[in-house]
Design a protein around this motif. Structure first.
Motif, PDB file in Angstrom:
ATOM      1  N   TYR A   1     -53.446 159.836   0.921  1.00 11.82           N
ATOM      2  CA  TYR A   1     -52.672 159.026   1.863  1.00 11.82           C
ATOM      3  C   TYR A   1     -53.183 159.287   3.279  1.00 11.82           C
ATOM      4  O   TYR A   1     -53.291 160.448   3.721  1.00 11.82           O
ATOM      5  CB  TYR A   1     -51.189 159.372   1.766  1.00 11.82           C
TER       6      TYR A   1
ATOM      7  N   TYR B   1     -52.813 163.353   3.217  1.00 12.10           N
ATOM      8  CA  TYR B   1     -51.907 163.976   2.254  1.00 12.10           C
ATOM      9  C   TYR B   1     -52.361 163.569   0.858  1.00 12.10           C
ATOM     10  O   TYR B   1     -52.491 162.372   0.562  1.00 12.10           O
ATOM     11  CB  TYR B   1     -50.455 163.548   2.466  1.00 12.10           C
TER      12      TYR B   1
ATOM     13  N   ARG C   1     -58.037 155.210   7.431  1.00 15.43           N
ATOM     14  CA  ARG C   1     -56.921 154.470   6.863  1.00 15.43           C
ATOM     15  C   ARG C   1     -57.041 154.310   5.351  1.00 15.43           C
ATOM     16  O   ARG C   1     -56.090 153.916   4.690  1.00 15.43           O
ATOM     17  CB  ARG C   1     -56.794 153.100   7.546  1.00 15.43           C
ATOM     18  N   GLN C   2     -58.196 154.615   4.790  1.00 15.81           N
ATOM     19  CA  GLN C   2     -58.375 154.734   3.349  1.00 15.81           C
ATOM     20  C   GLN C   2     -59.303 155.909   3.098  1.00 15.81           C
ATOM     21  O   GLN C   2     -60.279 156.095   3.833  1.00 15.81           O
ATOM     22  CB  GLN C   2     -58.981 153.461   2.750  1.00 15.81           C
TER      23      GLN C   2
ATOM     24  N   GLY D   1     -51.982 157.485   6.164  1.00 18.38           N
ATOM     25  CA  GLY D   1     -51.131 156.845   7.156  1.00 18.38           C
ATOM     26  C   GLY D   1     -50.507 157.833   8.120  1.00 18.38           C
ATOM     27  O   GLY D   1     -49.357 157.668   8.535  1.00 18.38           O
TER      28      GLY D   1
END
Length: 403
Positions: A81, A90, A71-72, A83
């Motif tokens: 990214y 990405y 998530r990070q 998510g």
């Protein structure tokens, strides 16, 4: 119709197709005219090499053991990214490094080597086969119990690695100048005060979309040269504005059509994908893109015969900090390429942001691929929309502010 894409592909596979770069095509039309040139030529190749901010890469890392739901994530300190799926990322070309995503030793090394580092540089490194440090933090769940992960990746140790670019290939753009009294640092580079310089980004008459002004040949599914590999046009690009005002030759007088493109980054080369940085503005990426135009009829040749004196761009004053800035009128690309233009009686130096030399090389390399039978053409599966308007946001903000 003079010929079809299928007929042209048959000639390409037999290495019998006649292929000209767009500059060669323009010269040939000057010599023998549109009709004879149409009869002689099968394919025209166009190209550009210029900054393309709306570029990014999608990665799939493969699952760890135990699995992690990222998530990070940071690649060489540049945030990606996360998510998407658990190990899908990405990375945008314009994201700047956050050195907190690195260990102390790596942060020190990168600060020494290149402090202005962004996503475009990481994408270039991966395409070049260089190792890239990855640090990830996860959302702990029953099926993804791992909280963090650090490793070094290369293009050969990850699964999918492809560019997906929401906006490339502006059909036309602006010329930036600065009528103010201090240097401005912009996406066109530094603009010097009191009309000290003028910068334009489009390479002009050799650029792909100028040579198919109404996008009658280019469409969704068109195969292209992308970053030294093979790519495809996937959709209209963001900020696609085909309703821009046009000259009688159908070319737009300012920013108009754009394209979204995709391509396998594992096929690409760092010669045609280069991270860059604009002082006091941010990171970006220089990208080589070439588009073949099948010569189906005389209209294709007539459109591609345009010269730099036949196309124009607006001269925009960046010293006014508004969405709609004042302009000093239109100027031809022939004047821009001469090295100076006249604005309000003052001679102003000009410079291209695109590399004209490398734009020519893109068209030449694509010509060689086609001539050797290594690149065939595709027919579009759908047209690029020609009726898109351009919606600003300020009217909604003004409405909310008054409520």
């Amino acid at each position: 119709m003079l010929r079809t894409v299928a007929e042209i592909n048959e000639k390409i596979q037999q290495q019998k197709a006649v292929v000209l770069t767009v500059e060669e095509l323009k010269a040939r039309v000057q010599e023998v005219g549109v009709t004879q040139t149409t009869q002689e030529v099968d394919v025209i190749t166009t190209g550009t090499f210029e900054p393309m901010e709306s570029t990014g890469a999608i990665f799939n890392l493969g699952h760890t053991d135990p699995p992690i739901k990222i998530r990070q994530c940071w690649l060489e300190g540049v945030p990606a990214y996360a998510g998407l799926g658990a190990v899908d990322l990405y990375l945008g070309a314009t994201v700047m490094a956050e050195y907190g995503g690195l260990g102390d030793a790596e942060e020190s090394r990168l600060n020494t080597v290149l402090p202005e580092r962004g996503g475009g540089h990481v994408i270039e490194d991966l395409i070049a086969g260089k190792p890239v440090q990855l640090r990830a933090l996860g959302q702990v769940t029953d099926c993804y119990p791992r909280p963090s992960f650090e490793t070094t990746i290369t293009r050969d140790t990850i699964n999918q690695f492809y560019l997906f670019n929401p906006r490339n290939l502006y059909q036309n753009f602006i010329v930036g100048v600065n009528g103010g009294d201090r240097t401005l640092y912009t996406y066109l580079g530094p603009l010097y005060p009191r009309l000290g310089n003028a910068v334009y980004s489009n390479p002009g008459a050799i650029s792909p979309l100028f040579n198919d002004p109404q996008l009658e040949i280019i469409g969704i599914g068109t195969k292209i040269f992308l970053g030294g590999g093979i790519g495809y046009i996937t959709w209209e690009g963001t900020q696609h504005f085909p309703l821009q005002k046009r000259l009688p030759n159908e070319t737009p007088i300012g920013p108009a059509a754009t394209l979204a493109v995709i391509g396998d980054a594992k096929q690409m080369t760092p010669q045609w994908v280069r991270g860059c940085y604009f002082k006091n503005y941010g990171a970006s990426i220089m990208l080589g893109v070439g588009v073949p135009l099948p010569v189906l009829n005389e209209q294709v040749v007539a459109h591609a015969a345009i010269q730099d004196q036949d196309i124009v761009a607006p001269v925009v004053d960046f010293s006014i900090p508004r969405r709609v800035r004042p302009t000093f009128g239109l100027v031809s690309y022939a004047h821009l390429k001469s090295g100076q233009i006249k604005i309000d009686g003052q001679m102003v130096r000009t410079a291209p942001l695109a590399s004209i030399r490398l734009s020519r090389q893109v068209a030449l390399e694509l010509k060689q691929w086609i001539s050797l039978g290594q690149f065939t053409l595709t027919e579009p599966v759908a047209p690029i929309p020609g009726d898109r308007t351009f919606l600003p946001q300020d009217r909604w903000g003004s409405q909310r502010a008054s409520e």
